[in-house]
Design a protein around this motif. Structure first.
Motif, PDB file in Angstrom:
ATOM      1  N   GLU A  31       0.830  -1.200   0.000  1.00 31.51           N
ATOM      2  CA  GLU A  31       0.000   0.000   0.000  1.00 31.51           C
ATOM      3  C   GLU A  31       0.868   1.255   0.000  1.00 31.51           C
ATOM      4  OE1 GLU A  31      -3.327   0.484  -0.304  1.00 31.51           O
ATOM      5  OE2 GLU A  31      -3.279  -1.656  -0.814  1.00 31.51           O
ATOM      6  N   LEU A  32       1.977   1.208   0.755  1.00 34.84           N
ATOM      7  CA  LEU A  32       2.876   2.364   0.819  1.00 34.84           C
ATOM      8  C   LEU A  32       3.451   2.680  -0.564  1.00 34.84           C
ATOM      9  CD1 LEU A  32       5.529   2.988   3.578  1.00 34.84           C
ATOM     10  CD2 LEU A  32       6.106   3.316   1.186  1.00 34.84           C
ATOM     11  N   PHE A  33       4.005   1.653  -1.235  1.00 39.18           N
ATOM     12  CA  PHE A  33       4.621   1.895  -2.540  1.00 39.18           C
ATOM     13  C   PHE A  33       3.569   2.200  -3.602  1.00 39.18           C
ATOM     14  CE2 PHE A  33       8.154  -0.382  -0.463  1.00 39.18           C
ATOM     15  CZ  PHE A  33       9.171   0.516  -0.733  1.00 39.18           C
ATOM     16  N   PHE A  47      -0.821   2.722 -14.316  1.00 37.35           N
ATOM     17  CA  PHE A  47      -0.417   2.207 -13.002  1.00 37.35           C
ATOM     18  C   PHE A  47       0.425   0.940 -13.113  1.00 37.35           C
ATOM     19  CE2 PHE A  47      -1.173  -0.424  -9.218  1.00 37.35           C
ATOM     20  CZ  PHE A  47      -0.713   0.427  -8.232  1.00 37.35           C
ATOM     21  N   THR A  48       0.000  -0.001 -13.962  1.00 40.18           N
ATOM     22  CA  THR A  48       0.711  -1.275 -14.036  1.00 40.18           C
ATOM     23  C   THR A  48       2.144  -1.097 -14.512  1.00 40.18           C
ATOM     24  OG1 THR A  48      -1.359  -2.461 -14.472  1.00 40.18           O
ATOM     25  CG2 THR A  48       0.691  -3.578 -15.078  1.00 40.18           C
ATOM     26  N   SER A  49       2.344  -0.294 -15.560  1.00 35.66           N
ATOM     27  CA  SER A  49       3.708  -0.092 -16.066  1.00 35.66           C
ATOM     28  C   SER A  49       4.559   0.666 -15.058  1.00 35.66           C
ATOM     29  CB  SER A  49       3.672   0.658 -17.402  1.00 35.66           C
ATOM     30  OG  SER A  49       3.068   1.930 -17.243  1.00 35.66           O
ATOM     31  N   ARG A 102       8.804  -1.722  -8.919  1.00 34.21           N
ATOM     32  CA  ARG A 102       8.841  -3.000  -8.208  1.00 34.21           C
ATOM     33  C   ARG A 102      10.235  -3.430  -7.758  1.00 34.21           C
ATOM     34  NH1 ARG A 102       5.398  -8.184  -9.970  1.00 34.21           N
ATOM     35  NH2 ARG A 102       6.131  -9.678  -8.419  1.00 34.21           N
ATOM     36  N   PRO A 103      11.246  -3.490  -8.640  1.00 31.11           N
ATOM     37  CA  PRO A 103      12.572  -3.922  -8.166  1.00 31.11           C
ATOM     38  C   PRO A 103      13.179  -2.957  -7.156  1.00 31.11           C
ATOM     39  CG  PRO A 103      12.681  -3.138 -10.431  1.00 31.11           C
ATOM     40  CD  PRO A 103      11.240  -3.241 -10.091  1.00 31.11           C
TER      41      PRO A 103
END
Length: 232
Positions: A180-182, A195-197, A203-204
């Protein structure tokens, strides 16, 4: 039109012979509801490959020290679990394109070998509820090879599987908060992007932050233990 059936079917005597047990034992297993009911055609009971697989599983688990009552409890927990499609939200055993985790297909006896003496109905139900395990026909799917291997390693170190699963639930709670934070950072500061891209790029970096912070937290705990009463 008659229902089309695929796969071999067995009469009771044929199934018992294929499974390497007596007809009397097969009747006993059926009475104890260790195998599902056969298909009835008039007075004839027809069994299929799923019944044969279940009988092989029963024999393998008995060889590993499980009792018939314990196997019955495992079967109940197994049959009440979510299937792979429910767990992944798509076709069985096909992981989502965005995941980095590799599902692992296991027979019940292979799962018993991974966690020798720890595969109980309670632990199986907890793993199913947590989403670590799902069912796929006569097999079990573990959602993540990494989690499977780490869980087995912890058990080999002497940590009870029940405690590993309870800790996994706590870790899940904290990691959901981190997600939730990220996610909030992405939506707040990269809101113009899809959002997904955006999450794929972040992510890494998020994983590196969490791994580094956890590593330093473990270092601090070890130093604190070393500088306790004996180290003062």
């Amino acid at each position: 039109m008659a229902e089309e059936r695929t796969g071999r079917e067995y009469r009771m005597e044929e199934l018992a012979e294929a499974a390497g047990i007596t007809v009397r034992t097969l009747r006993f297993y059926r009475e104890r509801k260790l195998i599902p009911p056969p298909r009835r055609e008039g007075r004839i009971a027809w069994y299929d490959e799923h019944h044969l697989a279940r009988l092989h599983t029963i024999s393998a688990l008995l060889e590993r020290g499980h009792t018939l009552s314990g196997i019955a409890d495992l079967a109940t927990a197994f049959e009440s679990g979510r299937d792979v499609g429910q767990l992944l939200g798509l076709a069985a055993t096909e992981p989502p394109a965005w995941t980095e985790e590799e599902p692992v297909r296991l027979t019940p006896e292979q799962l018993a070998d991974y966690f020798e003496g720890e595969v109980t109905a309670e632990n199986l139900a907890a793993a199913l509820d947590l989403g670590y395990l799902a069912t796929d026909g006569d097999n079990i799917i573990h959602i993540s090879r990494r989690l499977l291997d780490v869980s087995a390693a912890l058990v080999r170190q002497g940590v009870p599987l029940a405690s590993v699963l309870a800790s996994g639930r706590e870790v899940r709670r904290h990691t959901e908060a981190l997600t939730e934070l990220f996610s909030g950072l992405v939506r707040t500061h990269l809101g113009d992007e899809e959002f997904t891209s955006a999450m794929e790029r972040v992510r890494p970096l998020a994983k590196d932050v969490v791994e580094a912070e956890l590593s330093m937290s473990l270092d601090r705990r070890v130093r604190a233990e070393k500088s306790g009463p004996e180290g003062e």
